[in-house]
Scaffold this motif. Structure first.
Motif, PDB file in Angstrom:
ATOM      1  N   LEU A  21       0.847  -1.190   0.000  1.00 22.68           N
ATOM      2  CA  LEU A  21       0.000   0.000   0.000  1.00 22.68           C
ATOM      3  C   LEU A  21       0.882   1.238   0.000  1.00 22.68           C
ATOM      4  N   PHE A  22       0.598   2.181  -0.880  1.00 21.01           N
ATOM      5  CA  PHE A  22       1.327   3.452  -0.951  1.00 21.01           C
ATOM      6  C   PHE A  22       0.393   4.591  -0.556  1.00 21.01           C
ATOM      7  N   ARG A  23       0.927   5.537   0.214  1.00 20.06           N
ATOM      8  CA  ARG A  23       0.180   6.759   0.543  1.00 20.06           C
ATOM      9  C   ARG A  23       1.128   7.952   0.483  1.00 20.06           C
ATOM     10  N   PRO A  24       0.575   9.147   0.216  1.00 18.87           N
ATOM     11  CA  PRO A  24       1.443  10.327   0.199  1.00 18.87           C
ATOM     12  C   PRO A  24       2.062  10.568   1.570  1.00 18.87           C
ATOM     13  N   GLN A  25       3.281  11.042   1.563  1.00 14.54           N
ATOM     14  CA  GLN A  25       4.003  11.245   2.822  1.00 14.54           C
ATOM     15  C   GLN A  25       3.431  12.395   3.638  1.00 14.54           C
ATOM     16  N   ASN A  26       2.808  13.347   2.979  1.00 12.42           N
ATOM     17  CA  ASN A  26       2.413  14.590   3.655  1.00 12.42           C
ATOM     18  C   ASN A  26       0.973  14.586   4.150  1.00 12.42           C
ATOM     19  N   VAL A  27       0.377  13.408   4.384  1.00 12.99           N
ATOM     20  CA  VAL A  27      -0.978  13.347   4.935  1.00 12.99           C
ATOM     21  C   VAL A  27      -0.952  12.601   6.257  1.00 12.99           C
ATOM     22  N   THR A  28      -1.955  12.849   7.089  1.00 11.83           N
ATOM     23  CA  THR A  28      -2.045  12.149   8.358  1.00 11.83           C
ATOM     24  C   THR A  28      -2.546  10.723   8.138  1.00 11.83           C
ATOM     25  N   GLU A  29      -2.327   9.881   9.134  1.00 11.52           N
ATOM     26  CA  GLU A  29      -2.801   8.500   9.036  1.00 11.52           C
ATOM     27  C   GLU A  29      -4.317   8.437   8.940  1.00 11.52           C
ATOM     28  N   GLN A  30      -5.007   9.463   9.468  1.00 12.28           N
ATOM     29  CA  GLN A  30      -6.464   9.459   9.473  1.00 12.28           C
ATOM     30  C   GLN A  30      -7.062  10.041   8.194  1.00 12.28           C
ATOM     31  N   ALA A  31      -6.248  10.644   7.344  1.00 13.24           N
ATOM     32  CA  ALA A  31      -6.767  11.283   6.131  1.00 13.24           C
ATOM     33  C   ALA A  31      -7.456  10.256   5.240  1.00 13.24           C
ATOM     34  N   VAL A  32      -8.674  10.566   4.811  1.00 12.57           N
ATOM     35  CA  VAL A  32      -9.444   9.672   3.949  1.00 12.57           C
ATOM     36  C   VAL A  32      -9.203  10.083   2.493  1.00 12.57           C
ATOM     37  N   LEU A  33      -8.636   9.158   1.716  1.00 12.27           N
ATOM     38  CA  LEU A  33      -8.231   9.469   0.343  1.00 12.27           C
ATOM     39  C   LEU A  33      -8.934   8.561  -0.649  1.00 12.27           C
ATOM     40  N   PRO A  34      -9.132   9.036  -1.882  1.00 12.81           N
ATOM     41  CA  PRO A  34      -9.547   8.119  -2.948  1.00 12.81           C
ATOM     42  C   PRO A  34      -8.448   7.099  -3.192  1.00 12.81           C
ATOM     43  N   ALA A  35      -8.809   5.963  -3.765  1.00 15.55           N
ATOM     44  CA  ALA A  35      -7.852   4.857  -3.882  1.00 15.55           C
ATOM     45  C   ALA A  35      -7.792   4.322  -5.309  1.00 15.55           C
ATOM     46  N   ILE A  36      -6.656   3.697  -5.621  1.00 10.60           N
ATOM     47  CA  ILE A  36      -6.441   3.108  -6.950  1.00 10.60           C
ATOM     48  C   ILE A  36      -5.805   1.736  -6.785  1.00 10.60           C
ATOM     49  N   VAL A  37      -6.396   0.730  -7.421  1.00  6.40           N
ATOM     50  CA  VAL A  37      -5.773  -0.577  -7.535  1.00  6.40           C
ATOM     51  C   VAL A  37      -4.943  -0.568  -8.816  1.00  6.40           C
ATOM     52  N   VAL A  38      -3.655  -0.882  -8.716  1.00  6.45           N
ATOM     53  CA  VAL A  38      -2.748  -0.854  -9.868  1.00  6.45           C
ATOM     54  C   VAL A  38      -2.202  -2.263 -10.101  1.00  6.45           C
ATOM     55  N   CYS A  39      -2.418  -2.790 -11.296  1.00  8.90           N
ATOM     56  CA  CYS A  39      -1.988  -4.155 -11.612  1.00  8.90           C
ATOM     57  C   CYS A  39      -1.130  -4.173 -12.869  1.00  8.90           C
ATOM     58  N   GLY A  40      -0.248  -5.158 -12.962  1.00 12.23           N
ATOM     59  CA  GLY A  40       0.768  -5.155 -14.002  1.00 12.23           C
ATOM     60  C   GLY A  40       0.621  -6.238 -15.050  1.00 12.23           C
ATOM     61  N   PRO A  41       1.657  -6.420 -15.858  1.00 10.30           N
ATOM     62  CA  PRO A  41       1.633  -7.329 -17.007  1.00 10.30           C
ATOM     63  C   PRO A  41       1.444  -8.800 -16.626  1.00 10.30           C
ATOM     64  N   MET A  42       1.158  -9.617 -17.625  1.00  9.25           N
ATOM     65  CA  MET A  42       1.086 -11.062 -17.428  1.00  9.25           C
ATOM     66  C   MET A  42       2.388 -11.557 -16.794  1.00  9.25           C
ATOM     67  N   ALA A  43       2.265 -12.433 -15.821  1.00 13.17           N
ATOM     68  CA  ALA A  43       3.394 -13.077 -15.138  1.00 13.17           C
ATOM     69  C   ALA A  43       4.191 -12.132 -14.242  1.00 13.17           C
ATOM     70  N   SER A  44       3.788 -10.880 -14.148  1.00 16.72           N
ATOM     71  CA  SER A  44       4.559  -9.945 -13.328  1.00 16.72           C
ATOM     72  C   SER A  44       4.227 -10.110 -11.853  1.00 16.72           C
ATOM     73  N   ILE A  45       5.072  -9.526 -10.996  1.00 12.78           N
ATOM     74  CA  ILE A  45       4.809  -9.478  -9.568  1.00 12.78           C
ATOM     75  C   ILE A  45       4.800  -8.027  -9.116  1.00 12.78           C
ATOM     76  N   LYS A  46       4.350  -7.813  -7.905  1.00 15.32           N
ATOM     77  CA  LYS A  46       3.937  -6.483  -7.449  1.00 15.32           C
ATOM     78  C   LYS A  46       5.051  -5.451  -7.442  1.00 15.32           C
TER      79      LYS A  46
END
Length: 308
Positions: free
Chosen positions: A44-69
């Protein structure tokens, strides 16, 4: 919208890695795919300049065939997180650090199920805006993410980057041979048979076999041979006609997948859609080479800002 970005010269191109990202924080996470009762490993990635409680929109990012995260998907996820999003990458079940047997089973339905499990996980987090979740898929996942989005209304926006769509014609061994491999494995008379999706003389080899680019521990070019059975009836350029959410397709001028991307765009069943072509770049340049990745991120950021 159908636009093209110009890059002045190939001499400007440099690889960029997640090690260069200093304005995001990342956390190893895990979650369940309840459909298959398997645990999935993610980052999970989050911007460094926000608090832990900040509610943000989210994105699932997936890669090529046979790739790993840790490969190209982490690069895109970290750059998007720096813009103010919570982003999630993960190993599909049977790949990388995620559970599942036989290892490295490349199945579009299974991968769509994993994507939906990732959305469920994000919605369980108090720091995620549950109604603002997008999906970004690169290469093979440009199709897998579309497959999941058509099925799952919780994904509110879709981006396909250099989507690879013709799994049904991409047979490394004859299908009958792959079926025999599965039957022998299931009968307990033979071990898993694998096929190589990225030989060392393939056009993508400079990315996958270069330690300064995409070659990392845990990655393998081999997938289960009978993965091919699941590709035969997978037709993302037809399924995309059912899409109901805003859609951005990013391709590149010299990508071998350019025609596939254009077909995904043309067939998409929504009016709110865009096609962006990055000048000069090849398909694999879009995995990690700047300024091409920078251009792609800029376009994704605009599309997200306008539509998510």
């Amino acid at each position: 919208m159908n636009t093209k970005a110009e890059v002045n010269s190939k001499s400007e191109v440099t690889p960029v890695t997640t090690k260069m990202m200093t304005n995001v924080v990342k956390e190893k996470v895990s979650f369940m795919n309840d459909e298959y009762s398997l645990r999935i490993s993610g980052i999970l990635f989050r911007p460094q300049n926000v608090t832990e409680q900040a509610v943000l929109p989210a994105i699932v990012v997936c890669g090529p065939m046979a790739s790993i995260k840790e490969q190209t998907q982490s690069l895109y996820a970290s750059k998007l997180a720096a813009l103010g999003y919570t982003t999630l990458v993960f190993d599909y079940t049977t790949f990388g650090e995620s559970e599942g047997e036989p290892r490295r089973y490349e199945n579009p339905d299974r991968k769509a199920s994993d994507i939906k499990a990732a959305v469920t996980y994000l919605q369980s987090r108090p720091d995620v805006d549950k109604d603002r979740i997008a999906g970004v898929g690169i290469c093979g996942s440009g199709s897998y993410m579309a497959h999941a989005t058509v099925q799952d209304p919780r994904i509110k926006l879709l981006v396909s980057i250099v989507p690879f769509t013709v799994m049904n014609s991409f047979l490394v061994v004859p299908l009958k041979e792959a079926v025999k491999d599965r039957e022998a494995y299931e009968a307990g008379t033979a071990p898993v048979k694998y096929i190589n999706l990225m030989p060392e003389d393939a056009i993508g080899a400079p990315y996958y076999y270069n330690d300064s680019r995409g070659h990392i521990p845990g990655w393998s070019p081999d997938v289960v041979s009978w993965s091919e059975e699941s590709w035969i009836d997978f037709h993302p350029t037809e399924e995309i006609k059912q899409l109901k959410v805003p859609y951005l397709v990013i391709t590149s001028e010299n990508a071998f997948t350019r025609q596939m991307a254009e077909e995904m765009f043309n067939n998409a069943g929504v009016t709110n859609k865009g096609l962006y072509t990055v000048g000069l770049a090849s398909h694999f340049d879009m995995y990690d080479q700047d300024p091409y990745v920078k251009v792609a991120i800029q376009q994704i950021a605009i599309f997200l800002s306008d539509n998510l």
